[in-house]
Write an enzyme that holds these catalytic residues in place. Structure first.
Site, PDB file in Angstrom:
ATOM      1  N   ASP A  34      38.288  44.170  38.550  1.00 22.02           N
ATOM      2  CA  ASP A  34      39.698  44.475  38.808  1.00 22.02           C
ATOM      3  C   ASP A  34      39.852  45.966  39.103  1.00 22.02           C
ATOM      4  OD1 ASP A  34      42.581  42.894  37.919  1.00 22.02           O
ATOM      5  OD2 ASP A  34      42.624  45.074  38.181  1.00 22.02           O
ATOM      6  N   ASN A  92      47.449  34.060  35.473  1.00 24.01           N
ATOM      7  CA  ASN A  92      48.885  34.252  35.649  1.00 24.01           C
ATOM      8  C   ASN A  92      49.349  33.396  36.825  1.00 24.01           C
ATOM      9  OD1 ASN A  92      49.030  36.241  33.601  1.00 24.01           O
ATOM     10  ND2 ASN A  92      48.308  37.800  35.036  1.00 24.01           N
ATOM     11  N   HIS A 105      43.377  33.178  40.892  1.00 20.21           N
ATOM     12  CA  HIS A 105      42.338  34.020  40.320  1.00 20.21           C
ATOM     13  C   HIS A 105      42.376  33.897  38.818  1.00 20.21           C
ATOM     14  CE1 HIS A 105      46.027  36.379  40.919  1.00 20.21           C
ATOM     15  NE2 HIS A 105      45.724  37.037  39.818  1.00 20.21           N
TER      16      HIS A 105
HETATM   17  P1  5GP Z   1      47.930  39.000  38.757  1.00 22.41           P
HETATM   18  O1  5GP Z   1      49.022  39.877  38.243  1.00 22.41           O
HETATM   19  O2  5GP Z   1      48.261  38.411  40.099  1.00 22.41           O
HETATM   20  O3  5GP Z   1      47.451  37.990  37.754  1.00 22.41           O
HETATM   21  O4  5GP Z   1      46.667  39.942  38.925  1.00 22.41           O
HETATM   22  C1  5GP Z   1      46.336  40.606  40.097  1.00 22.41           C
HETATM   23  C2  5GP Z   1      45.252  41.587  39.746  1.00 22.41           C
HETATM   24  O5  5GP Z   1      44.662  42.023  40.952  1.00 22.41           O
HETATM   25  C3  5GP Z   1      45.735  42.811  39.005  1.00 22.41           C
HETATM   26  O6  5GP Z   1      45.062  42.906  37.750  1.00 22.41           O
HETATM   27  C4  5GP Z   1      45.382  43.979  39.945  1.00 22.41           C
HETATM   28  O7  5GP Z   1      44.928  45.119  39.253  1.00 22.41           O
HETATM   29  C5  5GP Z   1      44.299  43.366  40.800  1.00 22.41           C
HETATM   30  N1  5GP Z   1      44.232  43.897  42.157  1.00 22.41           N
HETATM   31  C6  5GP Z   1      45.261  44.084  43.030  1.00 22.41           C
HETATM   32  N2  5GP Z   1      44.812  44.561  44.201  1.00 22.41           N
HETATM   33  C7  5GP Z   1      43.457  44.670  44.071  1.00 22.41           C
HETATM   34  C8  5GP Z   1      42.432  45.122  44.953  1.00 22.41           C
HETATM   35  O8  5GP Z   1      42.651  45.505  46.095  1.00 22.41           O
HETATM   36  N3  5GP Z   1      41.158  45.103  44.464  1.00 22.41           N
HETATM   37  C9  5GP Z   1      40.862  44.682  43.195  1.00 22.41           C
HETATM   38  N4  5GP Z   1      39.579  44.702  42.825  1.00 22.41           N
HETATM   39  N5  5GP Z   1      41.816  44.252  42.344  1.00 22.41           N
HETATM   40  C10 5GP Z   1      43.093  44.258  42.779  1.00 22.41           C
END
Ligand code: 5GP
Length: 122
Positions: A34, A92, A105
């Site tokens: 992440d 989530n 994810h």
């Molecule tokens: P969500 O809130 O959708 O469950 O989690 C999305 C996750 O994706 C977040 O923890 C955020 O830090 C991560 N994330 C967002 N954009 C990127 C990216 O470009 N690269 C990586 N490696 N993680 C990302």
């Protein structure tokens, strides 16, 4: 049901349009660190298929995709040394679930105690 957005950031990562720190990949999944880690180990595991959420994945992915996904999770937690002390998996989902990226994810968090499961509001 919402339509899958092929311009979401994880779709771009799968297509190689955005770099990532890959920790594991196979025919079914890509797993990478992440960008904003919330624990010493914070990995995102994503299916290669176009699924919006965990419920979309469970309802519409093939048995091979679902088996491959969870076999990969098991390999990754072993590879990252998380099986001894444990870890947390989070998927989530939707607006109430706080999902930011609309490609299914699973977060894997570990390497230290992760803390309370949720922070109660009010
Ligand atoms: P969500 O809130 O959708 O469950 O989690 C999305 C996750 O994706 C977040 O923890 C955020 O830090 C991560 N994330 C967002 N954009 C990127 C990216 O470009 N690269 C990586 N490696 N993680 C990302």
């Amino acid at each position: 049901m919402t339509t899958y957005d092929p311009q979401n950031i994880f779709a771009k990562i799968l297509r190689g349009e955005i770099p990532n720190d890959t920790v594991y990949e196979d025919d079914h999944v890509l797993a990478f660190r992440d960008i904003s880690p919330q624990a010493p180990v914070h990995i995102l595991v994503i299916p290669r298929g176009a699924y919006i959420s965990i419920d979309d994945f469970g309802a519409n992915a093939s048995a091979a995709e679902i088996k491959g996904f969870y076999e990969a999770v098991s390999k990754i937690v072993a590879q990252e040394g998380l099986t001894k002390n444990g870890f947390r998996c989070i998927a989530n989902t939707g607006s109430d679930g706080g999902q930011e990226v609309p490609h299914f994810h699973q977060h894997i968090l570990g390497g230290a105690p992760v803390g309370p499961m949720v922070v109660k509001k009010g």
